[in-house]
Write an enzyme that holds these catalytic residues in place. Structure first.
Site, PDB file in Angstrom:
ATOM      1  N   THR A  16       0.818  -1.225   0.000  1.00 60.85           N
ATOM      2  CA  THR A  16       0.000   0.000   0.000  1.00 60.85           C
ATOM      3  C   THR A  16       0.844   1.265   0.000  1.00 60.85           C
ATOM      4  OG1 THR A  16      -1.710  -1.141   1.221  1.00 60.85           O
ATOM      5  CG2 THR A  16      -1.790   1.234   1.315  1.00 60.85           C
ATOM      6  N   ASP A  60       1.441  -6.425  -4.514  1.00 64.29           N
ATOM      7  CA  ASP A  60       0.649  -6.471  -3.287  1.00 64.29           C
ATOM      8  C   ASP A  60       1.209  -7.677  -2.525  1.00 64.29           C
ATOM      9  OD1 ASP A  60      -2.627  -5.800  -2.394  1.00 64.29           O
ATOM     10  OD2 ASP A  60      -1.552  -7.500  -1.531  1.00 64.29           O
ATOM     11  N   SER A  61       1.434  -7.546  -1.237  1.00 69.14           N
ATOM     12  CA  SER A  61       2.139  -8.629  -0.543  1.00 69.14           C
ATOM     13  C   SER A  61       1.318  -9.915  -0.429  1.00 69.14           C
ATOM     14  CB  SER A  61       2.616  -8.174   0.832  1.00 69.14           C
ATOM     15  OG  SER A  61       1.562  -8.176   1.750  1.00 69.14           O
ATOM     16  N   SER A  62       0.062  -9.871  -0.823  1.00 72.51           N
ATOM     17  CA  SER A  62      -0.706 -11.126  -0.872  1.00 72.51           C
ATOM     18  C   SER A  62      -0.164 -12.029  -1.974  1.00 72.51           C
ATOM     19  CB  SER A  62      -2.185 -10.840  -1.115  1.00 72.51           C
ATOM     20  OG  SER A  62      -2.643 -10.005  -0.087  1.00 72.51           O
ATOM     21  N   CYS A 280      -3.823 -19.134  20.100  1.00 69.46           N
ATOM     22  CA  CYS A 280      -3.790 -17.894  20.874  1.00 69.46           C
ATOM     23  C   CYS A 280      -2.603 -17.077  20.406  1.00 69.46           C
ATOM     24  CB  CYS A 280      -3.614 -18.187  22.362  1.00 69.46           C
ATOM     25  SG  CYS A 280      -4.937 -19.176  23.027  1.00 69.46           S
TER      26      CYS A 280
END
Ligand code: ASP
Length: 345
Positions: A16, A60-62, A280
């Site tokens: 971005t 885009d890092s995806s 977690c």
């Protein structure tokens, strides 16, 4: 004697930070490193030499993948002696994975490698890009008595510097996008940058090694109540599979039903490694604390202690990529190689 200018290599992978809105579609797409730097003219006030390297095309890092992690490690390895530090501009979505992978690929690191990006593009008035980039560059160049202050792979985001392989992206909306629940911040930036020296690794005096191989025959399985044993079976029977990161409940707990445990036990007997990490985001796996994890330990599941899923996955990719024998991998998974888990005392 004249002090030498600090030298930083700024590597732009995309994200971005450097995106602009397509005028027709409104969709965010990456643009050039030069344009990013043009938006932050104050960078020149550091008086550093800042060279740029752009991945073509910026992504885009995806769309990030292990091949690019290896390229990144290679670029840093090849330029290692020329620079005091490295800043990697990267999308925040998979930044924690990249930081973890780089921490393993870069052995004997003695200089800062700071990953950063932003939640808003640099050309947006309220963008967080300016502060993130400016401070990352300052940290990458920071030295004390001639030694780098943070010789680690880190993520810098919204006034905080984290050990990269301890981070995870926890917020898709706030500027404070990252967290590191199991390890303290390495530095915080306010009026001054306050380094928490006791938590920062010491620079290695050995020669840097940038490793070049990662094995992707790894799966991540997240447990949920009602998980279908047939799904488990089909994952564990994937051709070529070498390891599974099993995301369990709480301190490493899982169902005790035979139908659930059987595919895991069979896979382990076949030589597949099963590494237990918790769903977690804070705390650690302690197999044997509850009845619901005792059986996992008995069948040979390895406790991943307080490693994040991102780290567990990339550590396995790295260890299998390096072709260690199975017994060595099992041992190394339980040891801290790059500060990625807390040594048990
Ligand atoms: N989708 C973007 C990316 O990861 C989000 C960001 O940069 O923060 O490349």
């Amino acid at each position: 004697m004249k002090k030498e200018k600090a030298k930083v290599l700024l590597i732009y992978t995309g994200g971005t930070v450097g995106m602009v809105q397509d005028e027709k579609t409104g969709v965010l797409k990456p643009f050039s490193l030069e344009s990013i730097i043009d938006y932050i003219p104050e960078l020149s006030r550091f008086g550093f030499r800042i060279d740029g390297y752009t991945f073509e095309p910026p992504i885009d890092s995806s769309n990030m993948k292990p091949e690019i992690w290896i390229q990144l490690a290679d670029i840093i390895g090849k330029n290692y002696t020329k620079y005091d530090g490295f800043v990697v501009l990267h999308g925040s979505d998979t930044m924690a994975y990249t930081a973890s992978a780089l921490s393993f690929l870069l052995e004997n690191l003695g200089k800062p490698v700071i990953l950063t990006g932003s939640q808003l593009p640099v050309n947006v008035l309220r963008s967080d890009a300016r502060e993130n980039l400016v401070t990352s560059i300052e940290i990458a160049a920071a030295k004390e008595n001639g030694k780098p202050k943070v010789p680690e792979v880190c993520i810098y985001f919204e006034y905080r510097l984290y050990r990269g392989n301890r981070t995870y992206k926890h917020n898709a909306e706030n500027f404070e996008a990252f967290n590191s629940s199991n390890y303290p911040e390495l530095a915080t930036a306010g009026v001054h940058i306050k380094y928490n020296e006791q938590f920062i690794a010491k620079p290695s005096s050995k020669k840097i090694i940038s490793h070049r191989s990662l094995d992707t025959n790894i799966a991540v399985v997240k447990l949920f109540p009602g998980i279908n044993p047939l799904v488990m079976e089909s994952i564990f029977n994937t051709k070529g599979l070498k390891a599974v990161v099993l995301e369990t409940y709480g301190t490493g707990n899982a169902p005790t039903a035979k139908a659930f445990l059987q595919p895991i036990a069979t896979a382990i007997k076949k030589g597949i490694i099963v590494l237990n990490v918790t769903q977690c985001r804070a705390g650690a796996v302690q197999q044997g604390r509850y009845e619901t994890s005792t059986e996992l330990r008995k069948i040979g599941v390895i406790g991943g202690n307080d490693m994040t899923t991102e780290t567990a996955l990339t550590k396995l990719m790295f260890l299998f990529g390096e072709n260690y024998p199975l017994a060595a991998i099992k041992k190394l998974l339980q040891q801290s190689l790059r500060g990625e888990l807390t040594a048990q005392g």
